[in-house]
Motif scaffolding. Structure first.
Motif, short mmCIF file in Angstrom:
data_model
loop_
_atom_site.label_atom_id
_atom_site.label_comp_id
_atom_site.label_asym_id
_atom_site.label_seq_id
_atom_site.Cartn_x
_atom_site.Cartn_y
_atom_site.Cartn_z
N HIS A 178 -58.73 52.28 -43.30
CA HIS A 178 -57.48 52.06 -44.03
C HIS A 178 -57.79 51.33 -45.34
O HIS A 178 -58.80 50.63 -45.47
CB HIS A 178 -56.50 51.26 -43.18
CG HIS A 178 -56.01 52.02 -41.98
ND1 HIS A 178 -54.90 52.83 -42.02
CD2 HIS A 178 -56.50 52.09 -40.72
CE1 HIS A 178 -54.71 53.38 -40.82
NE2 HIS A 178 -55.68 52.94 -40.01
N ASP A 179 -56.90 51.46 -46.31
CA ASP A 179 -57.15 50.94 -47.65
C ASP A 179 -57.01 49.43 -47.75
O ASP A 179 -57.66 48.78 -48.57
CB ASP A 179 -56.21 51.60 -48.66
CG ASP A 179 -56.39 53.12 -48.71
OD1 ASP A 179 -57.53 53.58 -48.50
OD2 ASP A 179 -55.40 53.83 -48.95
N LEU A 180 -56.15 48.86 -46.93
CA LEU A 180 -55.90 47.41 -46.93
C LEU A 180 -55.60 46.97 -45.51
O LEU A 180 -54.81 47.60 -44.81
CB LEU A 180 -54.72 47.07 -47.84
CG LEU A 180 -54.23 45.61 -47.80
CD1 LEU A 180 -55.27 44.68 -48.42
CD2 LEU A 180 -52.90 45.47 -48.53
N VAL A 181 -56.24 45.88 -45.09
CA VAL A 181 -56.01 45.33 -43.75
C VAL A 181 -55.68 43.85 -43.88
O VAL A 181 -56.39 43.10 -44.55
CB VAL A 181 -57.25 45.51 -42.84
CG1 VAL A 181 -57.00 44.89 -41.47
CG2 VAL A 181 -57.61 46.98 -42.70
N LEU A 182 -54.59 43.44 -43.23
CA LEU A 182 -54.19 42.04 -43.19
C LEU A 182 -54.22 41.59 -41.74
O LEU A 182 -53.80 42.33 -40.85
CB LEU A 182 -52.77 41.86 -43.73
CG LEU A 182 -52.41 42.57 -45.04
CD1 LEU A 182 -50.93 42.35 -45.36
CD2 LEU A 182 -53.28 42.07 -46.18
N TYR A 183 -54.70 40.37 -41.49
CA TYR A 183 -54.67 39.91 -40.11
C TYR A 183 -54.59 38.39 -40.00
O TYR A 183 -54.91 37.66 -40.93
CB TYR A 183 -55.87 40.45 -39.32
CG TYR A 183 -57.18 39.71 -39.51
CD1 TYR A 183 -57.54 38.67 -38.65
CD2 TYR A 183 -58.07 40.06 -40.53
CE1 TYR A 183 -58.74 38.00 -38.81
CE2 TYR A 183 -59.27 39.41 -40.68
CZ TYR A 183 -59.60 38.37 -39.82
OH TYR A 183 -60.79 37.70 -39.98
N THR A 184 -54.13 37.96 -38.83
CA THR A 184 -54.01 36.54 -38.54
C THR A 184 -54.10 36.33 -37.03
O THR A 184 -53.99 37.30 -36.25
CB THR A 184 -52.68 35.98 -39.07
OG1 THR A 184 -52.67 34.55 -38.92
CG2 THR A 184 -51.49 36.55 -38.30
#
Length: 210
Positions: A178-184
């Protein structure tokens, strides 16, 4: 009158200690969250000001990705390097993004952990503060996410997949496709909430308008 058993008194004391500890932890986390929010707001102003000052006077309306250096430019602010800022309208968030990742930096702002917006493999990690990515799991498929780099180049994405993974799922996050991954982290800290995003189809890369 019967005297209470010693074991009963001990349990009452232990219960009170646990409740007090939980309260203190709650207050401490709230304080950290407020501090992180204030610091992020100040840093965001610095970053947006730096972008405005360094942007060329004459700029094209759109950018050809092939002409861009794969490595994103950085800006040094208060001893730390930043690569831009991320905007999540549905959560009312605009947050600075630090160029490097570690636990101390995460207390200040989201951090780039892997990749670049210019090679479509950018991974951004953030603390689960309410003012950072604490409400990331509330996003729904199709939500818009924007990343603006230090040259003012705006990259627009939509959320295409949301998952909860284990901390060991590094490759799944780093090499997701995927082009952008955000996580927490989740509140328990035992798992990770991950938002997988992709560029809006047919959307050209643009320079931020002032």
């Amino acid at each position: 009158m019967m005297k209470p058993k010693k074991s009963g008194i001990i349990f009452v004391i232990l219960g009170a200690v646990l409740m007090l500890s939980a309260l203190l932890l709650f207050l401490y986390n709230g304080q950290q969250d407020r501090r992180a929010e204030q610091e992020a707001e100040s840093l965001l102003c610095d970053i947006q000001s730096a972008i405005e000052q360094t942007a060329p006077e004459t700029i094209p309306e759109t950018i050809d990705p092939a002409t861009l250096d794969p490595e994103m430019p950085t800006q040094l602010i208060d001893g730390y390097e930043y690569v831009g800022y991320i905007s999540i309208p549905d959560l009312g968030l605009e947050l600075p993004v630090m160029a490097e990742w570690d636990y101390d930096r995460l207390k200040m702002a989201p951090c780039r952990q892997f990749g670049s917006s210019r090679t479509d493999d950018l991974v951004i990690a953030a603390h689960n503060y309410k003012s950072h990515f604490g409400y990331l799991s509330n996003l729904t498929i199709g939500a818009e996410v924007r990343f603006t780099d230090m040259q003012g180049i705006v990259n627009r994405y939509t959320l295409t997949k949301m998952e909860t993974v284990s901390p060991e799922s590094v490759d799944e996050v780093q090499n997701s496709g995927h082009d952008l991954v955000l996580y927490t982290c989740t509140l328990s800290g035992t798992t990770r909430v991950v938002a997988f995003c992709d560029r809006i189809e047919g959307e050209p890369i643009k320079i931020a308008s002032e």
